[in-house]
Design a protein around this motif. Structure first.
Motif, PDB file in Angstrom:
ATOM      1  N   GLY A   1      52.558  34.391  20.312  1.00 27.10           N
ATOM      2  CA  GLY A   1      52.464  33.018  20.793  1.00 27.10           C
ATOM      3  C   GLY A   1      52.723  32.910  22.279  1.00 27.10           C
ATOM      4  O   GLY A   1      52.022  32.179  22.991  1.00 27.10           O
ATOM      5  N   ILE A   2      53.724  33.639  22.757  1.00 25.60           N
ATOM      6  CA  ILE A   2      54.026  33.620  24.193  1.00 25.60           C
ATOM      7  C   ILE A   2      52.843  34.138  24.993  1.00 25.60           C
ATOM      8  O   ILE A   2      52.445  33.550  26.007  1.00 25.60           O
ATOM      9  CB  ILE A   2      55.298  34.450  24.493  1.00 25.60           C
ATOM     10  CG1 ILE A   2      56.527  33.706  23.976  1.00 25.60           C
ATOM     11  CG2 ILE A   2      55.429  34.751  25.980  1.00 25.60           C
ATOM     12  CD1 ILE A   2      57.807  34.507  24.059  1.00 25.60           C
ATOM     13  N   ARG A   3      52.266  35.226  24.548  1.00 24.73           N
ATOM     14  CA  ARG A   3      51.130  35.813  25.280  1.00 24.73           C
ATOM     15  C   ARG A   3      49.899  34.918  25.218  1.00 24.73           C
ATOM     16  O   ARG A   3      49.148  34.820  26.186  1.00 24.73           O
ATOM     17  CB  ARG A   3      50.841  37.210  24.770  1.00 24.73           C
ATOM     18  CG  ARG A   3      51.973  38.161  25.148  1.00 24.73           C
ATOM     19  CD  ARG A   3      51.722  39.566  24.689  1.00 24.73           C
ATOM     20  NE  ARG A   3      52.870  40.381  24.990  1.00 24.73           N
ATOM     21  CZ  ARG A   3      52.895  41.275  25.975  1.00 24.73           C
ATOM     22  NH1 ARG A   3      51.838  41.442  26.747  1.00 24.73           N
ATOM     23  NH2 ARG A   3      53.965  42.000  26.186  1.00 24.73           N
ATOM     24  N   LEU A   4      49.683  34.263  24.096  1.00 28.56           N
ATOM     25  CA  LEU A   4      48.556  33.338  23.995  1.00 28.56           C
ATOM     26  C   LEU A   4      48.745  32.140  24.922  1.00 28.56           C
ATOM     27  O   LEU A   4      47.799  31.703  25.579  1.00 28.56           O
ATOM     28  CB  LEU A   4      48.389  32.853  22.553  1.00 28.56           C
ATOM     29  CG  LEU A   4      47.736  33.846  21.611  1.00 28.56           C
ATOM     30  CD1 LEU A   4      47.930  33.408  20.170  1.00 28.56           C
ATOM     31  CD2 LEU A   4      46.262  34.025  21.928  1.00 28.56           C
ATOM     32  N   ASP A   5      49.950  31.626  24.984  1.00 29.12           N
ATOM     33  CA  ASP A   5      50.215  30.471  25.837  1.00 29.12           C
ATOM     34  C   ASP A   5      50.063  30.812  27.314  1.00 29.12           C
ATOM     35  O   ASP A   5      49.833  29.918  28.134  1.00 29.12           O
ATOM     36  CB  ASP A   5      51.613  29.908  25.562  1.00 29.12           C
ATOM     37  CG  ASP A   5      51.706  29.245  24.190  1.00 29.12           C
ATOM     38  OD1 ASP A   5      50.645  28.913  23.622  1.00 29.12           O
ATOM     39  OD2 ASP A   5      52.836  29.083  23.695  1.00 29.12           O
ATOM     40  N   ALA A   6      50.174  32.086  27.653  1.00 35.04           N
ATOM     41  CA  ALA A   6      50.051  32.507  29.051  1.00 35.04           C
ATOM     42  C   ALA A   6      48.594  32.600  29.508  1.00 35.04           C
ATOM     43  O   ALA A   6      48.322  32.698  30.704  1.00 35.04           O
ATOM     44  CB  ALA A   6      50.737  33.857  29.256  1.00 35.04           C
ATOM     45  N   VAL A   7      47.649  32.541  28.562  1.00 31.65           N
ATOM     46  CA  VAL A   7      46.231  32.632  28.908  1.00 31.65           C
ATOM     47  C   VAL A   7      45.795  31.323  29.563  1.00 31.65           C
ATOM     48  O   VAL A   7      46.088  30.238  29.062  1.00 31.65           O
ATOM     49  CB  VAL A   7      45.374  32.918  27.655  1.00 31.65           C
ATOM     50  CG1 VAL A   7      43.890  32.881  27.978  1.00 31.65           C
ATOM     51  CG2 VAL A   7      45.764  34.260  27.055  1.00 31.65           C
TER      52      VAL A   7
END
Length: 191
Positions: free
Chosen positions: A92-98
């Motif tokens: 989730g953290i990595r997706l939100d960083a996109v």
């Protein structure tokens, strides 16, 4: 122009070799020389023009966005590995960083998986639907959306029939709490 990937009959995640192969097969099939002295010559010429435009568009998109495309493919593969390992928090953290501008169908599908794992079913459904709208030919995205919809219908059906959802009804939980309270009262002030 319609979606260039649809024109070539391939998935947007197709490799460069798959794009070339699809283009070559269609070009061979619709080449105007194959239709010389045929009433279909004009139609074949239009189809060939459409195939060439689609191929050129894909090549241009991949050249212009080559570094970003490769980066996103790697990044999404990494996020998938977090999801498969059950680390939905990190995924989730990595997706939100996109960045918003780089959120493609794959992003929405993966975000749907993360939301579904967290119990945010409405958000998961919205993400799956967006992924399916962006890439309607992707069976993985469609299956996720259908699975979530089947589960929701099953849940609604059990709830409507009076069957306890999750094994306990609200009344069961209340009765259990009242029972525990009575037990504590009976055991005295130290409980």
């Amino acid at each position: 122009m319609t979606n260039p990937y649809t024109v070539l009959g391939i998935d947007p995640n197709a490799t460069d070799e798959e794009v070339k192969k699809a283009y070559r097969e269609l070009a061979k099939k619709y080449h105007p020389d194959n239709y010389a002295d045929s009433p279909l010559a004009d139609l074949a010429q239009e189809k060939m023009k459409e195939i060439n435009e689609a191929y050129d568009t894909i090549q241009r998109m991949r050249t212009e966005n080559g570094a970003r495309y490769a980066h996103n493919s790697y990044m999404f593969a990494e996020i998938r590995s977090y999801i498969e390992a059950g680390d939905f928090y990190e995924a989730g953290i990595r997706l939100d960083a996109v960045k918003q501008s780089e959120r493609n169908a794959e992003w929405f599908y993966l975000k749907g998986r993360v939301n579904e794992s967290r119990g945010f079913f409405f958000e998961a459904a919205r993400c799956y639907d967006t992924a399916c709208a962006m890439e309607p030919q992707n069976p993985e995205y469609r299956e996720a959306a259908n699975r979530l919809q089947r589960n929701a219908q099953s849940y609604d059906g059990r709830r409507a029939s009076g069957t306890p959802v999750g094994g306990c009804s609200v009344c069961d939980i209340c009765a259990g709490i009242m029972c525990l309270d009575c037990c504590c009262d009976c055991m005295g002030p130290g409980c």
